[in-house]
Design a protein around this motif. Sequence first.
Motif, PDB file in Angstrom:
ATOM      1  N   LEU A   1      33.607  25.425 -26.510  1.00  0.00           N
ATOM      2  CA  LEU A   1      33.360  25.629 -25.084  1.00  0.00           C
ATOM      3  C   LEU A   1      32.876  27.056 -24.812  1.00  0.00           C
ATOM      4  N   VAL A   2      33.495  28.021 -25.478  1.00  0.00           N
ATOM      5  CA  VAL A   2      33.068  29.419 -25.321  1.00  0.00           C
ATOM      6  C   VAL A   2      31.601  29.579 -25.712  1.00  0.00           C
ATOM      7  N   LEU A   3      31.225  29.023 -26.849  1.00  0.00           N
ATOM      8  CA  LEU A   3      29.846  29.171 -27.323  1.00  0.00           C
ATOM      9  C   LEU A   3      28.839  28.486 -26.408  1.00  0.00           C
ATOM     10  N   LEU A   4      29.207  27.336 -25.877  1.00  0.00           N
ATOM     11  CA  LEU A   4      28.253  26.553 -25.101  1.00  0.00           C
ATOM     12  C   LEU A   4      28.046  27.078 -23.692  1.00  0.00           C
ATOM     13  N   VAL A   5      29.051  27.740 -23.125  1.00  0.00           N
ATOM     14  CA  VAL A   5      28.919  28.189 -21.729  1.00  0.00           C
ATOM     15  C   VAL A   5      28.804  29.701 -21.602  1.00  0.00           C
TER      16      VAL A   5
ATOM     17  N   ARG B   1      17.863  28.166 -30.374  1.00  0.00           N
ATOM     18  CA  ARG B   1      16.759  27.212 -30.323  1.00  0.00           C
ATOM     19  C   ARG B   1      17.297  25.805 -30.114  1.00  0.00           C
ATOM     20  N   LEU B   2      16.437  24.921 -29.649  1.00  0.00           N
ATOM     21  CA  LEU B   2      16.772  23.508 -29.444  1.00  0.00           C
ATOM     22  C   LEU B   2      18.167  23.332 -28.836  1.00  0.00           C
ATOM     23  N   PRO B   3      18.417  23.907 -27.678  1.00  0.00           N
ATOM     24  CA  PRO B   3      19.788  23.927 -27.156  1.00  0.00           C
ATOM     25  C   PRO B   3      20.401  22.557 -26.949  1.00  0.00           C
ATOM     26  N   LEU B   4      19.632  21.599 -26.425  1.00  0.00           N
ATOM     27  CA  LEU B   4      20.245  20.299 -26.135  1.00  0.00           C
ATOM     28  C   LEU B   4      20.481  19.472 -27.394  1.00  0.00           C
TER      29      LEU B   4
ATOM     30  N   PRO C   1      23.469  31.288 -19.868  1.00  0.00           N
ATOM     31  CA  PRO C   1      22.698  30.229 -19.193  1.00  0.00           C
ATOM     32  C   PRO C   1      21.709  29.583 -20.168  1.00  0.00           C
ATOM     33  N   PRO C   2      21.358  28.295 -19.959  1.00  0.00           N
ATOM     34  CA  PRO C   2      21.973  27.378 -19.000  1.00  0.00           C
ATOM     35  C   PRO C   2      23.311  26.869 -19.521  1.00  0.00           C
ATOM     36  N   ARG C   3      24.351  27.018 -18.733  1.00  0.00           N
ATOM     37  CA  ARG C   3      25.705  26.774 -19.231  1.00  0.00           C
ATOM     38  C   ARG C   3      26.057  25.297 -19.342  1.00  0.00           C
ATOM     39  N   PHE C   4      25.671  24.517 -18.359  1.00  0.00           N
ATOM     40  CA  PHE C   4      26.235  23.186 -18.258  1.00  0.00           C
ATOM     41  C   PHE C   4      25.396  22.104 -18.939  1.00  0.00           C
TER      42      PHE C   4
ATOM     43  N   PRO D   1      23.798  22.310 -21.985  1.00  0.00           N
ATOM     44  CA  PRO D   1      24.265  22.170 -23.375  1.00  0.00           C
ATOM     45  C   PRO D   1      25.673  21.578 -23.469  1.00  0.00           C
ATOM     46  N   LEU D   2      26.530  21.950 -22.527  1.00  0.00           N
ATOM     47  CA  LEU D   2      27.878  21.395 -22.540  1.00  0.00           C
ATOM     48  C   LEU D   2      27.844  19.884 -22.325  1.00  0.00           C
ATOM     49  N   ALA D   3      27.004  19.449 -21.384  1.00  0.00           N
ATOM     50  CA  ALA D   3      26.873  18.010 -21.138  1.00  0.00           C
ATOM     51  C   ALA D   3      26.320  17.304 -22.376  1.00  0.00           C
ATOM     52  N   ALA D   4      25.333  17.931 -23.032  1.00  0.00           N
ATOM     53  CA  ALA D   4      24.770  17.339 -24.249  1.00  0.00           C
ATOM     54  C   ALA D   4      25.836  17.230 -25.339  1.00  0.00           C
ATOM     55  N   ALA D   5      26.696  18.240 -25.452  1.00  0.00           N
ATOM     56  CA  ALA D   5      27.765  18.199 -26.446  1.00  0.00           C
ATOM     57  C   ALA D   5      28.753  17.080 -26.139  1.00  0.00           C
ATOM     58  N   VAL D   6      29.065  16.895 -24.860  1.00  0.00           N
ATOM     59  CA  VAL D   6      29.982  15.821 -24.476  1.00  0.00           C
ATOM     60  C   VAL D   6      29.380  14.461 -24.823  1.00  0.00           C
TER      61      VAL D   6
END
Length: 461
Positions: free
Chosen positions: A190-194, A159-162, A197-200, A202-207
């Motif tokens: 990184l493993v958990l976030l990607v 839930r609430l991925p971003l 889908p959507p892979r990138f 959540p990763l961008a939000a984490a960064v």
Amino acid sequence: MPVVGRTESSSRLPFIGLAAVLAVAAVLRAPLLAGGQIDYDEGVYWQSLRALAAGHALFASVYSSQPPAFLLLLLPSHLALGGGIAAARLAVLVLALAGIAAAGRIAWILGGPRAGLLAAALLAADPLYFQASVTLQADGPSVALALVGLAAAAEARLRLPLPLAAAAGAALAAAVLVKLLAVAALPAALVLLVARPPRFRPLAAAVVGGALAAAALLLPFAGVWPALWAQTVGLHLGARALPLGGLDGATLLRGLPVAVVATAGGLTAFHRAPLLVVTAATWAAAAALLLAVQHPLWPHHAVVLTAPLALLGGGLALGIPVRRSAAVVAGCVLLVASVASGLFVRSLQAPLGADGPVVAALRADTTPADLVITDDQFAAALADRSTPPELVDTSFVRVQSGGLTTAQVEAIAARPGVRAVLLATDRLSALPGLPAWLAQRYPHVLDLGGGRTLYTRLKDT
């Protein structure tokens, strides 16, 4: 209707079990909070907190070998609860309990409630994590925050991925800025976030979350970034050639049980909960690599490997039939292990009375306003005496790497506000010429036994 009631009751059992793990962990650790010194670093960080509370600036005057988040996290508890050792250790314990809960949540999401409960119990019972949870050091809080960050990343899959991915990045950035060894958790995030889908996004939000947290923690120190780098990174790089540290056999033996359970858990859960295994194994591999290249390596660093091993160990629950008798036996074994870990840490803790002669001498020969230079910062803090902020850390690493010289100590000792110098642990006395200089400038010399010598002088001399 009775069946529904039993189902609802059964669904609450993992929550009740996790609450019980946390309660037992807190009860077993509480008696250690106000006790004597567990590790030399505790005196260093206790004096660091006293210096910050007195208004001295971190890195500008207060020397720190750790990034800024560690002391900043503990300072509110230090200020609010009277500044004793128990206040600082309580903050460490609260973070450690959050880490246990986060470990349970990670394994729960990735492997189910039984895996979560076992992972939390394994981490709570582990002797290395137990020690880190009641010792005033950066390792435990760093690992705990890394677990919180990974728990947020795992929750973002549901839930609430971003927002949760951004929170994961912020927690992981804070973990690294508590202690740099937390970078080992970043590949697992990184493993958990990607992994789905959507892979990138959540990763961008984490960064973004990590960058904002890092900016909030680092920008206030922009004026002293060169000093921050020199103290938190340069010191350790300069000490790599020193013949210090290493993991002894006792430390390896204490880490063996969770390693064995982790191996069995990883094999058991490989097909049932592959993401749990891949995430934990990635973190464990990165942590092992960091420990392999870290030098000097101290036993307390090994806790960075304990958390991912506990996560892997949680997978063992997936291969155990759901029987009440099995759960009771497992619970009893882990409870005994927790008690044994507590007794082990108690054996490391010095009795407060051991510092009695030093404390009495400092209180008799100095006032609370006087500064004391010492390589036994814990005893000075017990006497309610502070060190000069530049000398809160007089560790072997700082002395032997050349980060602290005789000339520096002598210059600080010549200041009017410094009244006494306590040599107690062979750290400062290893500085060439310092004992002879002290004998001239601090004429009142008191032998306190056990290799401890107190030098004092009249005020304003």
